[in-house]
Write a protein that holds these residues in place. Structure first.
Motif, PDB file in Angstrom:
ATOM      1  N   SER A 206       0.825  -1.217   0.000  1.00  0.00           N
ATOM      2  CA  SER A 206       0.000   0.000   0.000  1.00  0.00           C
ATOM      3  C   SER A 206       0.857   1.264   0.000  1.00  0.00           C
ATOM      4  CB  SER A 206      -0.937  -0.003   1.211  1.00  0.00           C
ATOM      5  OG  SER A 206      -0.169  -0.078   2.396  1.00  0.00           O
ATOM      6  N   GLU A 207       2.059   1.164   0.519  1.00  0.00           N
ATOM      7  CA  GLU A 207       2.913   2.350   0.589  1.00  0.00           C
ATOM      8  C   GLU A 207       3.640   2.620  -0.739  1.00  0.00           C
ATOM      9  OE1 GLU A 207       5.494   2.487   4.014  1.00  0.00           O
ATOM     10  OE2 GLU A 207       4.114   1.186   5.092  1.00  0.00           O
ATOM     11  N   MET A 208       3.603   1.648  -1.621  1.00  0.00           N
ATOM     12  CA  MET A 208       4.386   1.745  -2.841  1.00  0.00           C
ATOM     13  C   MET A 208       3.964   2.933  -3.708  1.00  0.00           C
ATOM     14  SD  MET A 208       6.898   0.001  -3.823  1.00  0.00           S
ATOM     15  CE  MET A 208       7.978  -0.011  -5.240  1.00  0.00           C
ATOM     16  N   LYS A 209       2.700   3.293  -3.626  1.00  0.00           N
ATOM     17  CA  LYS A 209       2.199   4.367  -4.494  1.00  0.00           C
ATOM     18  C   LYS A 209       2.896   5.705  -4.236  1.00  0.00           C
ATOM     19  CE  LYS A 209      -1.926   5.595  -1.750  1.00  0.00           C
ATOM     20  NZ  LYS A 209      -1.842   4.617  -0.671  1.00  0.00           N
ATOM     21  N   HIS A 210       3.515   5.840  -3.086  1.00  0.00           N
ATOM     22  CA  HIS A 210       4.213   7.092  -2.786  1.00  0.00           C
ATOM     23  C   HIS A 210       5.568   7.172  -3.503  1.00  0.00           C
ATOM     24  CE1 HIS A 210       1.180   7.803   0.208  1.00  0.00           C
ATOM     25  NE2 HIS A 210       1.526   6.719   0.904  1.00  0.00           N
ATOM     26  N   TYR A 211       6.008   6.065  -4.028  1.00  0.00           N
ATOM     27  CA  TYR A 211       7.375   6.027  -4.554  1.00  0.00           C
ATOM     28  C   TYR A 211       7.477   5.840  -6.064  1.00  0.00           C
ATOM     29  CZ  TYR A 211       8.083   5.248   0.402  1.00  0.00           C
ATOM     30  OH  TYR A 211       8.053   5.380   1.752  1.00  0.00           O
ATOM     31  N   ILE A 212       6.371   5.450  -6.668  1.00  0.00           N
ATOM     32  CA  ILE A 212       6.436   5.142  -8.101  1.00  0.00           C
ATOM     33  C   ILE A 212       6.127   6.376  -8.949  1.00  0.00           C
ATOM     34  CG2 ILE A 212       5.946   2.685  -7.914  1.00  0.00           C
ATOM     35  CD1 ILE A 212       3.029   3.276  -8.322  1.00  0.00           C
ATOM     36  N   VAL A 213       6.519   6.301 -10.226  1.00  0.00           N
ATOM     37  CA  VAL A 213       6.269   7.393 -11.172  1.00  0.00           C
ATOM     38  C   VAL A 213       4.883   7.197 -11.769  1.00  0.00           C
ATOM     39  CG1 VAL A 213       7.102   8.485 -13.311  1.00  0.00           C
ATOM     40  CG2 VAL A 213       8.735   7.494 -11.685  1.00  0.00           C
ATOM     41  N   ALA A 214       4.209   8.303 -12.097  1.00  0.00           N
ATOM     42  CA  ALA A 214       2.849   8.220 -12.642  1.00  0.00           C
ATOM     43  C   ALA A 214       2.823   7.469 -13.964  1.00  0.00           C
ATOM     44  CB  ALA A 214       2.303   9.632 -12.844  1.00  0.00           C
ATOM     45  N   GLU A 215       1.690   6.868 -14.230  1.00  0.00           N
ATOM     46  CA  GLU A 215       1.533   6.126 -15.495  1.00  0.00           C
ATOM     47  C   GLU A 215       1.590   7.088 -16.676  1.00  0.00           C
ATOM     48  OE1 GLU A 215      -2.103   3.938 -15.218  1.00  0.00           O
ATOM     49  OE2 GLU A 215      -1.175   2.349 -14.016  1.00  0.00           O
ATOM     50  N   GLU A 216       2.091   6.613 -17.779  1.00  0.00           N
ATOM     51  CA  GLU A 216       2.044   7.398 -19.010  1.00  0.00           C
ATOM     52  C   GLU A 216       2.037   6.454 -20.206  1.00  0.00           C
ATOM     53  OE1 GLU A 216       6.725   8.690 -18.743  1.00  0.00           O
ATOM     54  OE2 GLU A 216       5.395  10.034 -19.850  1.00  0.00           O
TER      55      GLU A 216
END
Ligand code: SF4
Length: 420
Positions: A206-216
């Protein structure tokens, strides 16, 4: 469910419990099956790292590549197969993508008909969780000390390089659909899938979303074999065309060496000699040699003049050697044989068989080599000296160059005077 067994073996996933790589592998196999691929029509090329443990999991052909080099291997396989019914899927991690980024750009640039899946868990999992070039700064802060360098955006880089399709997907529920879309593309497609390294990354997904780059998602309207060409100016556009205006008496070829010191106009003199020869209907090549520290030491140039096209520009036994300084003499003296015609400045060396003249005196430090060249042209009658005057007339140094050429003519008059 039945179909999935065709692409995946029953072998237990080798990853740590909870590792995101399992989802990626299952999504790849599912997408291939949904598209109707048979095992024998798919070639999986894997990389080094945890993502490289996938080979035994697939019933397809598999090839294991070197770290970061699997895209290059995939390119080779794709080009070798040259079969649109076969599908090459390259799988690598963010570490491999970092190491072999150039290979990704190259496959994108050439729009190679294959799919690259970059499984990005923001670190080198197999070697203990070190940061990769795709690790975000926020993730680095969590795991290591932060730095100012932004992560590579492989999706954008592939797009800029010409990839037909490139996409980043973070939501695992979309993996299969996106992979299907990418695999269907004619040309190079890159899919970056977010993954989680449970051993060295996050304990809670659940914490991973703070570290990844936005989808493109990025596309280039480009099929296989269609180039993206930019209109660029040619360096040759500004080159002056040398149209023969004079004639030469040469029937074969002649090799000439001009030797002096750095900053003494040796290379320029050689170039002007070659250009004058072309103006006289000859073929010419010119090659320079000088130390890495171009402002000091010797400067040597080789010129070949020929009535016929020159297919080999090497010069082992020059027929003519011109030397204007001691630096040049020391560099070329061993190339002189009994049959070499040698023109040398009076300050350099004396040998009764050499033609020794005051090239430095009449041409000056920067014009001595051109004076020696001019002297040889007049002495040999290889072509009219007017060809050399023609070459220098557009130079911003035209006055001093003309002076160096005329100085050689004065030397020739002295020769005649000596002989009387
Ligand atoms: S080390 Fe990390 S990336 Fe490798 S298998 Fe384990 S969880 Fe997955």
């Amino acid at each position: 469910m039945e179909a999935a067994k065709k692409i995946l073996t029953n072998i237990k996933m080798p990853f740590c419990p909870g590792c995101g790589h399992g989802v990626c592998v299952k999504s790849i196999s599912k997408s291939l099956e949904n598209l109707g691929y048979r095992s024998k029509d798919v070639i999986i090329v894997s990389d080094i790292g945890c993502s490289g443990l996938v080979d035994p999991l697939f019933t397809t052909h598999t090839i294991h590549g070197l770290h970061g080099r699997s895209p290059a291997l995939g390119v080779g396989v794709t080009l070798g197969l040259d079969n649109p019914n076969k599908k090459v899927i390259v799988i690598q991690g963010d570490g491999g993508a970092t190491i072999g980024l150039q290979h990704i750009l190259e496959a994108a640039r050439r729009n190679i008909d294959m799919t690259l899946v970059v499984i990005n868990n923001l670190l080198y999992g197999m070697t203990g969780g070190q940061m990769s070039g795709l690790s975000t700064n926020e993730f680095k802060e969590y795991k290591h000390s932060n730095d100012d360098a932004d992560p590579y955006d492989v999706v954008n880089l592939a797009h800029q390089s010409g990839a037909a399709f490139s996409i980043r997907v973070n939501n695992i529920s979309n993996f299969t659909d996106v992979l299907e879309e990418a695999i269907r593309i004619s040309g190079f497609s890159l899919v970056e899938l977010s993954s989680l390294c449970t051993s060295h990354g996050m304990k809670k997904i659940s914490e991973m979303k703070h570290y990844i780059v936005a989808e493109e998602k990025l596309t280039n309207n480009r099929s296989v074999g269609v180039s993206i060409k930019r209109n660029t100016a040619s360096l040759l556009d500004k080159s002056k065309i040398l149209t023969p205006q004079f004639t030469s008496k040469i029937n074969d070829s002649i090799g000439i060496v001009i030797a002096g010191s750095a900053g003494g106009g040796v290379q320029s003199a050689a170039k002007m000699l070659a250009q004058a020869a072309i103006l006289s209907g000859l073929y010419a090549t010119m090659k320079g040699e000088y130390p890495i520290t171009v402002g000091t030491g010797f400067s040597v140039a080789e010129v070949i003049l020929s009535k016929k096209p020159i297919h080999f520009t090497g010069l082992e036994n020059p027929k003519v050697v011109m030397v204007v300084t001691e630096d040049g003499w020391n560099k070329v003296k061993n190339r002189i044989t009994n049959s070499t015609k040698v023109f040398v400045d009076t300050k350099v060396s004396y040998n009764s068989t050499f033609i020794t003249k005051d090239f430095l005196k009449v041409g000056g430090k920067k014009g001595a080599a051109l004076s020696a060249v001019s002297y040889w042209i007049k002495e040999s009658g290889v072509f009219p000296i007017e060809a050399l005057f023609k070459v220098v007339e557009d130079s911003k140094y035209v006055t001093s160059l003309q002076k160096a050429i005329k100085g050689a003519e004065e030397l020739r008059e002295l020769v005649y005077a000596d002989r009387k």
